[in-house]
Motif scaffolding. Structure first.
Motif, PDB file in Angstrom:
ATOM      1  N   UNK A  14      44.652  45.058  38.572  1.00  0.00           N
ATOM      2  CA  UNK A  14      44.292  46.406  38.988  1.00  0.00           C
ATOM      3  C   UNK A  14      43.221  46.299  40.049  1.00  0.00           C
ATOM      4  N   UNK A  15      43.361  47.074  41.102  1.00  0.00           N
ATOM      5  CA  UNK A  15      42.347  47.139  42.140  1.00  0.00           C
ATOM      6  C   UNK A  15      41.637  48.480  41.984  1.00  0.00           C
ATOM      7  N   UNK A  16      40.314  48.424  41.938  1.00  0.00           N
ATOM      8  CA  UNK A  16      39.505  49.631  41.825  1.00  0.00           C
ATOM      9  C   UNK A  16      38.600  49.692  43.048  1.00  0.00           C
ATOM     10  N   UNK A  17      38.722  50.792  43.794  1.00  0.00           N
ATOM     11  CA  UNK A  17      37.880  50.992  44.968  1.00  0.00           C
ATOM     12  C   UNK A  17      36.862  52.079  44.657  1.00  0.00           C
ATOM     13  N   UNK A  18      35.596  51.724  44.804  1.00  0.00           N
ATOM     14  CA  UNK A  18      34.489  52.609  44.459  1.00  0.00           C
ATOM     15  C   UNK A  18      33.795  53.102  45.720  1.00  0.00           C
ATOM     16  N   UNK A  19      32.927  54.100  45.598  1.00  0.00           N
ATOM     17  CA  UNK A  19      32.175  54.576  46.759  1.00  0.00           C
ATOM     18  C   UNK A  19      31.398  53.429  47.413  1.00  0.00           C
ATOM     19  N   UNK A  20      31.227  53.535  48.709  1.00  0.00           N
ATOM     20  CA  UNK A  20      30.510  52.496  49.436  1.00  0.00           C
ATOM     21  C   UNK A  20      31.381  51.309  49.791  1.00  0.00           C
ATOM     22  N   UNK A  21      32.681  51.411  49.493  1.00  0.00           N
ATOM     23  CA  UNK A  21      33.611  50.351  49.859  1.00  0.00           C
ATOM     24  C   UNK A  21      33.702  49.196  48.881  1.00  0.00           C
ATOM     25  N   UNK A  22      32.967  49.251  47.758  1.00  0.00           N
ATOM     26  CA  UNK A  22      33.061  48.165  46.780  1.00  0.00           C
ATOM     27  C   UNK A  22      34.456  48.157  46.170  1.00  0.00           C
ATOM     28  N   UNK A  23      35.085  46.979  46.169  1.00  0.00           N
ATOM     29  CA  UNK A  23      36.412  46.814  45.569  1.00  0.00           C
ATOM     30  C   UNK A  23      36.325  45.766  44.479  1.00  0.00           C
TER      31      UNK A  23
ATOM     32  N   UNK B 261      26.818  48.090  39.788  1.00  0.00           N
ATOM     33  CA  UNK B 261      27.417  49.406  39.573  1.00  0.00           C
ATOM     34  C   UNK B 261      26.899  50.347  40.672  1.00  0.00           C
ATOM     35  N   UNK B 262      27.733  50.660  41.682  1.00  0.00           N
ATOM     36  CA  UNK B 262      27.280  51.540  42.753  1.00  0.00           C
ATOM     37  C   UNK B 262      27.307  53.021  42.389  1.00  0.00           C
ATOM     38  N   UNK B 263      27.837  53.356  41.235  1.00  0.00           N
ATOM     39  CA  UNK B 263      27.953  54.753  40.819  1.00  0.00           C
ATOM     40  C   UNK B 263      26.587  55.266  40.370  1.00  0.00           C
ATOM     41  N   UNK B 264      26.282  56.498  40.741  1.00  0.00           N
ATOM     42  CA  UNK B 264      24.982  57.088  40.442  1.00  0.00           C
ATOM     43  C   UNK B 264      25.147  58.382  39.660  1.00  0.00           C
TER      44      UNK B 264
END
Length: 138
Positions: free
Chosen positions: A97-106, A78-81
């Motif tokens: 579903x594609x989810x793109x998170x901060x730091x480029x994690x997909x 989990x890259x979310x802080x």
């Protein structure tokens, strides 16, 4: 301050993308992003948790049909802080579903319900939404 956004009668189809910008609260336990046709029929329940009893900080995903949850999936990274500003993209792509998170994690989650059109969006929990945009595919 917890917030909620609930949109009904929207139309998201394969290729369409949501962009959410906001702040994860400093004392966040969890928040959720739900996509479906109503609160009882969800193709995607995306639920970042910051203090899960079993796994600590984890990304949880699931689906719900006629009010019954499916089997829960977990992504351990989990890259979310807590206390951070984030930008996330969620894209409906037919079978998933594609989810793109901060730091480029997909991440890719299955569309277990085979919903081709999403008409309901809900965002709630320990997340302060600052911006929300829908990008329609051409």
């Amino acid at each position: 301050m917890k917030m909620q956004l609930e949109l009904k009668n929207v139309t998201l189809q394969s290729g369409d993308k949501l962009k959410l910008k906001g702040e994860i609260l400093h004392d966040a336990e969890r928040f959720r992003i739900d996509l479906g046709v109503n609160s009882e029929d969800l193709a995607l329940h995306f639920n970042p948790r910051f203090h899960d009893d079993a796994d600590g900080a984890v990304l949880v995903y699931n689906s719900k049909t006629a009010g019954c949850w499916g089997s829960e999936g977990r992504e351990m990274h989990n890259p979310l802080q807590r206390g951070s500003n984030v930008k996330m993209f969620l894209k409906l792509s037919g079978d998933g579903f594609e989810v793109e998170l901060p730091g480029g994690q997909k991440l890719t989650f299955p569309n277990r319900t085979n919903m081709n059109v999403i008409t309901y969006i809900h965002v709630g929990g320990d997340f302060k939404l600052k911006s929300f945009k829908i990008y329609k595919s051409s």
